[in-house]
Design a protein around this motif. Structure first.
Motif, PDB file in Angstrom:
ATOM      1  N   ARG A   1    -142.565  37.900 -13.067  1.00  0.00           N
ATOM      2  CA  ARG A   1    -143.285  38.944 -12.327  1.00  0.00           C
ATOM      3  C   ARG A   1    -144.535  38.380 -11.671  1.00  0.00           C
ATOM      4  NH1 ARG A   1    -141.959  42.179 -16.695  1.00  0.00           N
ATOM      5  NH2 ARG A   1    -144.003  41.880 -17.615  1.00  0.00           N
ATOM      6  N   ALA A   2    -145.268  37.550 -12.392  1.00  0.00           N
ATOM      7  CA  ALA A   2    -146.487  36.943 -11.845  1.00  0.00           C
ATOM      8  C   ALA A   2    -146.148  36.073 -10.635  1.00  0.00           C
ATOM      9  CB  ALA A   2    -147.195  36.117 -12.917  1.00  0.00           C
TER      10      ALA A   2
ATOM     11  N   ARG B   1    -143.511  36.411  -8.685  1.00  0.00           N
ATOM     12  CA  ARG B   1    -143.039  37.288  -7.614  1.00  0.00           C
ATOM     13  C   ARG B   1    -144.208  37.950  -6.888  1.00  0.00           C
ATOM     14  NH1 ARG B   1    -139.701  40.127 -10.499  1.00  0.00           N
ATOM     15  NH2 ARG B   1    -141.049  41.903 -10.837  1.00  0.00           N
ATOM     16  N   LYS B   2    -145.235  38.336  -7.637  1.00  0.00           N
ATOM     17  CA  LYS B   2    -146.361  39.058  -7.035  1.00  0.00           C
ATOM     18  C   LYS B   2    -147.414  38.149  -6.413  1.00  0.00           C
ATOM     19  CE  LYS B   2    -146.210  43.110 -10.036  1.00  0.00           C
ATOM     20  NZ  LYS B   2    -146.943  43.884 -11.043  1.00  0.00           N
ATOM     21  N   HIS B   3    -147.588  36.934  -6.949  1.00  0.00           N
ATOM     22  CA  HIS B   3    -148.767  36.157  -6.575  1.00  0.00           C
ATOM     23  C   HIS B   3    -148.500  34.814  -5.899  1.00  0.00           C
ATOM     24  CE1 HIS B   3    -151.363  38.940  -8.752  1.00  0.00           C
ATOM     25  NE2 HIS B   3    -150.465  38.922  -9.710  1.00  0.00           N
TER      26      HIS B   3
ATOM     27  N   ARG C   1    -142.766  29.935  -5.494  1.00  0.00           N
ATOM     28  CA  ARG C   1    -142.108  30.785  -6.489  1.00  0.00           C
ATOM     29  C   ARG C   1    -140.758  30.201  -6.898  1.00  0.00           C
ATOM     30  NH1 ARG C   1    -141.168  35.926  -4.037  1.00  0.00           N
ATOM     31  NH2 ARG C   1    -138.979  35.447  -3.840  1.00  0.00           N
TER      32      ARG C   1
ATOM     33  N   GLU D   1    -151.927  35.349 -12.334  1.00  0.00           N
ATOM     34  CA  GLU D   1    -152.214  36.756 -12.036  1.00  0.00           C
ATOM     35  C   GLU D   1    -153.627  36.944 -11.493  1.00  0.00           C
ATOM     36  OE1 GLU D   1    -149.227  38.547 -15.455  1.00  0.00           O
ATOM     37  OE2 GLU D   1    -151.349  38.326 -15.892  1.00  0.00           O
TER      38      GLU D   1
END
Length: 129
Positions: A36-37, A39-41, A47, A85
């Protein structure tokens, strides 16, 4: 009779023990948090590389029996997730103490990772011209 959480916390504080600053996540929730980190950042190229590295490392450490190694592994990955994050990872260098503790195999892996990142960077520079 069960004591309340407040009484337990007070007893812990009175006995001189300090609660740990962060609770260590179990492997599966940490694994998911890392993806998730990313994917978001992270940008897509980073990635993809990071996700493959996470998969390989967690597979390689799946059957670790030594609790100290397991705790160290999970702790470092959790710190990494927190840095990603918070965008604290940009431009950060590895601490000398941690670098000295790495085995020859780990240094080699780190070198290969650096080369892969540099190769992707040079490929991106060449393709955008």
């Amino acid at each position: 009779m069960r004591s309340s959480i407040a009484r337990q916390a007070a007893a812990t504080a009175a006995s001189g023990f300090k609660p740990s600053p962060m609770a260590l996540l179990p492997p599966i929730p940490l694994y998911r948090r890392l993806f998730r980190a990313h994917r978001k950042h992270l940008p897509r190229e980073m990635r993809v590389l990071g996700d493959e590295y996470i998969k390989a490392e967690f597979r390689a450490h799946r059957k670790v029996d030594n609790p100290a190694h397991l705790i160290g592994f999970l702790t470092e990955w959790q710190l990494y997730a927190q840095k990603v994050e918070g965008d604290a990872w940009k431009g950060e260098k590895i601490e000398d103490g941690k670098l000295q503790k790495l085995s020859d195999e780990q240094v080699h892996q780190l070198y290969e990772l650096m080369q892969a990142i540099q190769k992707r960077g040079s490929d991106d520079d060449g393709s955008s011209s």
